[in-house]
Scaffold this motif. Sequence first.
Motif, PDB file in Angstrom:
ATOM      1  N   HIS A 332       0.548  -1.222  -0.021  1.00 48.97           N
ATOM      2  CA  HIS A 332       0.277   0.429  -0.124  1.00 48.97           C
ATOM      3  C   HIS A 332       0.649   0.694   0.038  1.00 48.97           C
ATOM      4  O   HIS A 332       1.339   1.405   1.048  1.00 48.97           O
ATOM      5  CB  HIS A 332      -1.119  -0.156   0.912  1.00 48.97           C
ATOM      6  N   PRO A 333       1.214   2.214  -0.849  1.00 47.94           N
ATOM      7  CA  PRO A 333       1.626   3.438  -1.094  1.00 47.94           C
ATOM      8  C   PRO A 333       1.471   4.662   0.860  1.00 47.94           C
ATOM      9  O   PRO A 333       2.785   4.477   0.426  1.00 47.94           O
ATOM     10  CB  PRO A 333       0.922   4.015  -2.111  1.00 47.94           C
ATOM     11  N   VAL A 334       0.262   4.689   0.798  1.00 45.91           N
ATOM     12  CA  VAL A 334       0.499   5.063   2.447  1.00 45.91           C
ATOM     13  C   VAL A 334       1.343   4.123   3.160  1.00 45.91           C
ATOM     14  O   VAL A 334       2.078   4.790   3.770  1.00 45.91           O
ATOM     15  CB  VAL A 334      -0.992   6.035   2.728  1.00 45.91           C
ATOM     16  N   ALA A 335       1.270   3.325   3.133  1.00 51.13           N
ATOM     17  CA  ALA A 335       2.182   2.856   4.221  1.00 51.13           C
ATOM     18  C   ALA A 335       3.196   2.064   4.037  1.00 51.13           C
ATOM     19  O   ALA A 335       4.435   2.818   5.235  1.00 51.13           O
ATOM     20  CB  ALA A 335       1.561   1.157   4.478  1.00 51.13           C
ATOM     21  N   ALA A 336       3.311   2.074   2.647  1.00 50.18           N
ATOM     22  CA  ALA A 336       5.324   2.464   1.912  1.00 50.18           C
ATOM     23  C   ALA A 336       5.834   3.283   2.910  1.00 50.18           C
ATOM     24  O   ALA A 336       6.621   3.756   2.979  1.00 50.18           O
ATOM     25  CB  ALA A 336       5.176   2.371   1.095  1.00 50.18           C
ATOM     26  N   ALA A 337       4.955   4.823   2.293  1.00 50.00           N
ATOM     27  CA  ALA A 337       5.796   5.913   2.726  1.00 50.00           C
ATOM     28  C   ALA A 337       6.057   6.216   3.673  1.00 50.00           C
ATOM     29  O   ALA A 337       7.130   7.140   4.157  1.00 50.00           O
ATOM     30  CB  ALA A 337       4.741   6.928   1.769  1.00 50.00           C
ATOM     31  N   VAL A 338       4.745   5.597   4.508  1.00 50.12           N
ATOM     32  CA  VAL A 338       5.383   6.224   6.254  1.00 50.12           C
ATOM     33  C   VAL A 338       6.162   5.194   6.242  1.00 50.12           C
ATOM     34  O   VAL A 338       7.291   5.853   7.735  1.00 50.12           O
ATOM     35  CB  VAL A 338       4.044   5.734   7.210  1.00 50.12           C
ATOM     36  N   ALA A 339       6.116   3.619   6.356  1.00 48.24           N
ATOM     37  CA  ALA A 339       7.855   2.746   6.241  1.00 48.24           C
ATOM     38  C   ALA A 339       9.424   3.377   6.151  1.00 48.24           C
ATOM     39  O   ALA A 339      10.237   3.745   6.762  1.00 48.24           O
ATOM     40  CB  ALA A 339       7.042   1.883   6.178  1.00 48.24           C
ATOM     41  N   ARG A 340       8.976   4.332   5.455  1.00 51.89           N
ATOM     42  CA  ARG A 340       9.978   4.675   4.292  1.00 51.89           C
ATOM     43  C   ARG A 340      10.918   6.075   5.427  1.00 51.89           C
ATOM     44  O   ARG A 340      12.123   5.967   6.041  1.00 51.89           O
ATOM     45  CB  ARG A 340      10.047   5.237   2.317  1.00 51.89           C
ATOM     46  N   GLU A 341       9.954   6.732   5.982  1.00 51.62           N
ATOM     47  CA  GLU A 341      10.404   7.526   6.552  1.00 51.62           C
ATOM     48  C   GLU A 341      10.348   7.423   8.015  1.00 51.62           C
ATOM     49  O   GLU A 341      11.818   7.910   8.704  1.00 51.62           O
ATOM     50  CB  GLU A 341       8.598   8.663   6.082  1.00 51.62           C
ATOM     51  N   ALA A 342       9.827   6.349   8.442  1.00 48.68           N
ATOM     52  CA  ALA A 342      10.475   5.986   9.773  1.00 48.68           C
ATOM     53  C   ALA A 342      11.657   5.620  10.051  1.00 48.68           C
ATOM     54  O   ALA A 342      12.342   5.614  10.819  1.00 48.68           O
ATOM     55  CB  ALA A 342       9.608   4.777  10.343  1.00 48.68           C
TER      56      ALA A 342
END
Length: 461
Positions: A332-342
Amino acid sequence: MDTDLPSLPNSLEARDRRSLVHGLTDLARHLEIGPKIIESGRGVWVSDGEGRTYLEGMSGLWCISLGYGQERLIAACEAQMRKLAYYHLTNHKGHPAPIELAEKLLEIAPVPMSHVWFANSGSESADCAARLCWYYWNAVGQPQKRKFLAHDRAYHGNTIAAASLTGTSYAHEGFNLPLDGFLHVATPHYLTGAQPDETEEQFVARLLAELEARILAEGPETIAAFFTEPVMAAGGVIVPPEGYFDGLQRLLNKHDILLVADEVVTAFGRTGEMFGTTRMGLEPDLIVLAKGLTSAYIPMSALMMNARIFDAISAYSGRLGIFGLTMTYSGHPVAAAVAREAIALYEELAIPERTKALEPVLLGGLRDRLGGHPNVGDIRGTGLLAGVQLVARRDPLTLFDASARFGPRVAALAEDNGLIVRAIGDTIAICPPLVIDEAEIAQLVDRLARAIEAAAAEPGA
Ligand code: PMP
């Protein structure tokens, strides 16, 4: 919580009781006492609806590693929602966020990994790791390799295969689990597992000998994989003794059994390394990630696989015409973007190094304050993951009868002192957000110590 809550008909407590089913909860008792409602969080602190604040000594469920109120995670979520709120990875479609995240995970992987598959929870990734092992052995022409081994105090999740991998009885009892072929072996916990007069070295040697005997009895040609957490968290914060994982790894290599490292709790700095695999010297073929992957700001999990697995399954799916393991929200792109930032934050804040430096502050603080307490039998842990084993007596070491419920009493009193921890039987688990500072660790230790002292002083304790 010991007292009945006021049940104003429209209070959140009453509405909760009328509407929600809670997990890992005695549902009948919940109908009587209701929930403690947590309404907000900041840093390592959460607040309830009555204005009381608590140090979140468990990171929720071992997951909110970067603490509450991380603006960059919130911004990453919002920006990605505006740009592309959803896309998928099936039928040859791709999109940027999961590609960037997969590349980053492969870059920081603790052992060489080849590709990443995404899902939404630790259970799904552990479950699908089991399926992937079956698929792999079918791909390489050994379809009889179907059984799984895991520890009897392991926790690998709650979907059907993951709950079958889990060793604890609450995942099985009443649910017709585990499935056939999901086998459990002794947990390497010296304190509760050693025979009288056995040294730690002898204990490890015995467990490994028993494991090999089990492998031979089952037939190595029937065993697909061994699942293990680098540190068993929900089983009671169990750090295997020196030599255990080396021996385990040797046995798995010898009998051609895959190793799946379940790093759902231990990854992203928790043990003082980016991955528990590094800290414990494992060489897994597959690694399961969740929780800290997004610091729990949004659900996401991952499964990293090495080239041995990926090359075989990609060739096999070419022969079958499709790789069927898919979920609507994989990548999921939103989850992936949050994970990348984490992950960017774990790196920028040097979370693994910081955690390593804070390990002696937490474990040393607990030992200084509680090491001599007659009801504390063991203080163990690694990084910012600790367990305080409560015992009826230290000398000779005598465990509490489970019916004494001393651990839950300590957790309840800690909560009265403004500290949330979890009682796993008579082990108090501690897993604070990794952004905790030294002064907050001192408060955590003090609040827990006061709870243990108060519980020990109660009549009949
Ligand atoms: N593996 C481990 C080691 C876990 O601790 C957990 C959750 N506590 C899981 C898997 C399952 O993850 P989830 O609850 O996200 O499904």
